[in-house]
Structures are given as structure tokens and as C-alpha cells.
Write a protein that holds these residues in place. Structure first.
Motif, PDB file in Angstrom:
ATOM      1  N   PHE A  57       0.826  -1.207   0.000  1.00 26.76           N
ATOM      2  CA  PHE A  57       0.000   0.000   0.000  1.00 26.76           C
ATOM      3  C   PHE A  57       0.859   1.255   0.000  1.00 26.76           C
ATOM      4  CE2 PHE A  57      -2.307  -3.394   2.029  1.00 26.76           C
ATOM      5  CZ  PHE A  57      -3.594  -3.282   1.545  1.00 26.76           C
ATOM      6  N   THR A  68      -3.708   7.077   0.537  1.00 29.18           N
ATOM      7  CA  THR A  68      -4.253   5.726   0.354  1.00 29.18           C
ATOM      8  C   THR A  68      -4.669   5.139   1.704  1.00 29.18           C
ATOM      9  OG1 THR A  68      -2.807   5.439  -1.555  1.00 29.18           O
ATOM     10  CG2 THR A  68      -3.774   3.435  -0.605  1.00 29.18           C
ATOM     11  N   GLN A 100      -1.601  -1.063  -4.161  1.00 30.32           N
ATOM     12  CA  GLN A 100      -2.751  -0.163  -4.028  1.00 30.32           C
ATOM     13  C   GLN A 100      -2.276   1.272  -3.797  1.00 30.32           C
ATOM     14  OE1 GLN A 100      -3.749  -3.920  -4.014  1.00 30.32           O
ATOM     15  NE2 GLN A 100      -2.603  -3.257  -2.227  1.00 30.32           N
ATOM     16  N   SER A 101      -2.776   2.202  -4.593  1.00 23.99           N
ATOM     17  CA  SER A 101      -2.469   3.611  -4.381  1.00 23.99           C
ATOM     18  C   SER A 101      -3.647   4.472  -4.817  1.00 23.99           C
ATOM     19  CB  SER A 101      -1.221   4.023  -5.167  1.00 23.99           C
ATOM     20  OG  SER A 101      -0.934   5.394  -4.943  1.00 23.99           O
ATOM     21  N   SER A 102      -3.831   5.583  -4.116  1.00 25.17           N
ATOM     22  CA  SER A 102      -4.863   6.548  -4.517  1.00 25.17           C
ATOM     23  C   SER A 102      -4.303   7.542  -5.526  1.00 25.17           C
ATOM     24  CB  SER A 102      -5.375   7.310  -3.292  1.00 25.17           C
ATOM     25  OG  SER A 102      -4.324   8.083  -2.745  1.00 25.17           O
ATOM     26  N   TRP A 137      -6.130   1.067  -8.348  1.00 23.76           N
ATOM     27  CA  TRP A 137      -6.249   2.502  -8.112  1.00 23.76           C
ATOM     28  C   TRP A 137      -7.406   2.740  -7.154  1.00 23.76           C
ATOM     29  CZ3 TRP A 137      -8.617   6.464 -12.034  1.00 23.76           C
ATOM     30  CH2 TRP A 137      -8.466   7.772 -11.531  1.00 23.76           C
ATOM     31  N   ILE A 138      -7.094   3.271  -5.975  1.00 24.22           N
ATOM     32  CA  ILE A 138      -8.126   3.613  -4.999  1.00 24.22           C
ATOM     33  C   ILE A 138      -8.534   5.061  -5.278  1.00 24.22           C
ATOM     34  CG2 ILE A 138      -8.734   3.670  -2.547  1.00 24.22           C
ATOM     35  CD1 ILE A 138      -7.907   0.889  -3.579  1.00 24.22           C
TER      36      ILE A 138
END
Length: 219
Positions: free
Chosen positions: A8, A13, A172-174, A191-192
Motif C-alpha cells: 500500500f 491511500t 494499491q495507491s490513490s 487505483w483507490i
């Protein structure tokens, strides 16, 4: 589909980068969101520019420099709040779903880590403040390679450290630019998209787009 490893991004995120300004919203006044947006944008810009020109300074220094710029850019905000805002950055709120999702993934047998631009001290403080230290197996800080994401050497810390092929990692990354970098490296990317941003970097598409981390449990 569950993966053996979930990695993460931290800021944006797992941790809300706007929480520091929100915590002092009453004293800051109506331009708080503007200040927070400029602070974040400059923090990232400085990381990219310094990596490109080979002049590394750790993320805490960039966070301070970015806030100084934001305070000059938004003169309605009292510069006397600088110390309070920086202190709040060490204890950012995590998003509401984060603890439960990470615990569930951990219970499924997956390895969990953070891969972040943050300095080791910043990340340790944020993780302890959010009580996530019990569910994370590792915290990878780019400080180790002295380059910021999206330099490939930052993502390589995970595959080298854990002796995994990139496609064994769910990342996972925003941050859409971070997802693009991770996709190019070979990670399975999620993609968050918390802020419902339009898509970009179409030649490096995410494997999945979710509004929050909760979807990882059913993906």
C-alpha cells in the motif's frame, strides 16, 4: 482473487493527507482546503523534481518546504500555525475502512507492507498513531534508495526485499501517477480513486479501480 502480497501507498491511500489542515480548520479559516491542496501538490512536485535532478532531500524536508510555500501563497492563513500543522502531519488520520481491511487481508494469510515516499520516522509515527503496526510485515521507505516514486528502484525494493516477481504483488495507491509507475514496473495495480478523479496515463492502466480499500476483500 486473493494475492500473496499486498503493498500500500501511505499518503492518500491509508492516511488522509488533508487531516492535518482539517484538525486546525477553526484557526485556519475559509482557505483551509486551498492551503491543503497547495501543500500536497507542492510536496509531490518537489519529490519529482528532486528525483529528476538527482538532489534527494527526505520527504519530511519536502513537507516543510511545501507548507512554507503554501503559507506564502495563501496569506490569509496565520503563519503562526506552521508548527501545529507540521505536528499534525505526524499523526494523520487513517481512512475509516483501513484497519478492518488490513486485518482481514492479514487473516487470509497475505503479507502486507507500505511502500511510501515518506521518511522512515514519518511512516513509523503514522503507523503507530493509527495502530497498524500489528498488521504490517514491512514498511518500505524510498529513503533507502534516495529516489522518489515513480522511479523503478522504489518499486524494486519490494520485489528484492521479499524475493517475489512483480506480478505476485497487488499494489494499491490513490495516486494515479503512482499506479502508472507501479503498472509499468509489473505490479498488479489497484487505483483507490477516493476523490473520483478522471483517469489518466491510459497507456499504464490499473488492473482494478475501487472507491475505497473495502473492495479488495471481494475483488
Amino acid at each position: 482473487m486473493h494475492h500473496a502480497a499486498y503493498v500500500f501507498d501511505a499518503y492518500g491511500t491509508l492516511f488522509d493527507v488533508h487531516a492535518a489542515v482539517r484538525r486546525h480548520a477553526g484557526e485556519i479559516g475559509p482557505d483551509g482546503q486551498l492551503l491543503s491542496d497547495i501543500w500536497r501538490a507542492k510536496q509531490l512536485e518537489y519529490s519529482w523534481v528532486r528525483t529528476l535532478m538527482g538532489a534527494y532531500a527526505d520527504f519530511w524536508q519536502l513537507t516543510e518546504q511545501a507548507l512554507d510555500f503554501a503559507l506564502r501563497k495563501v496569506p490569509s492563513v496565520d503563519r503562526g500555525l506552521r508548527a501545529k500543522l507540521l505536528e499534525a502531519y505526524w499523526r494523520l488520520d487513517c481512512y475509516p475502512e483501513v484497519p478492518a481491511v488490513l486485518k482481514a487481508l492479514k487473516a487470509s494469510g497475505a503479507r502486507l507492507a507500505i511502500l511510501s515516499n515518506g521518511s522512515p520516522e514519518m511512516l513509523e509515527a503514522a503507523v503507530k498513531s493509527a495502530a497498524l503496526d500489528q498488521v504490517l510485515d514491512d514498511i518500505f521507505s524510498v529513503d533507502q534508495v534516495r529516489r522518489f516514486k515513480t522511479d523503478p528502484s522504489t518499486y524494486d525494493m519490494v520485489t528484492t526485499g521479499w524475493r517475489l516477481y512483480p506480478d505476485a504483488v497487488s499494489f494499491q495507491s490513490s495516486n494515479r501517477w503512482d499506479v502508472a509507475g507501479a503498472a509499468k514496473f509489473g505490479f498488479r495495480t489497484v487505483w483507490i480513486n477516493r476523490a473520483n478523479q478522471p483517469d489518466e496515463y491510459r497507456d499504464f492502466m490499473p488492473g482494478l479501480i475501487l472507491p475505497s480499500l473495502e473492495g479488495l476483500l471481494t475483488a
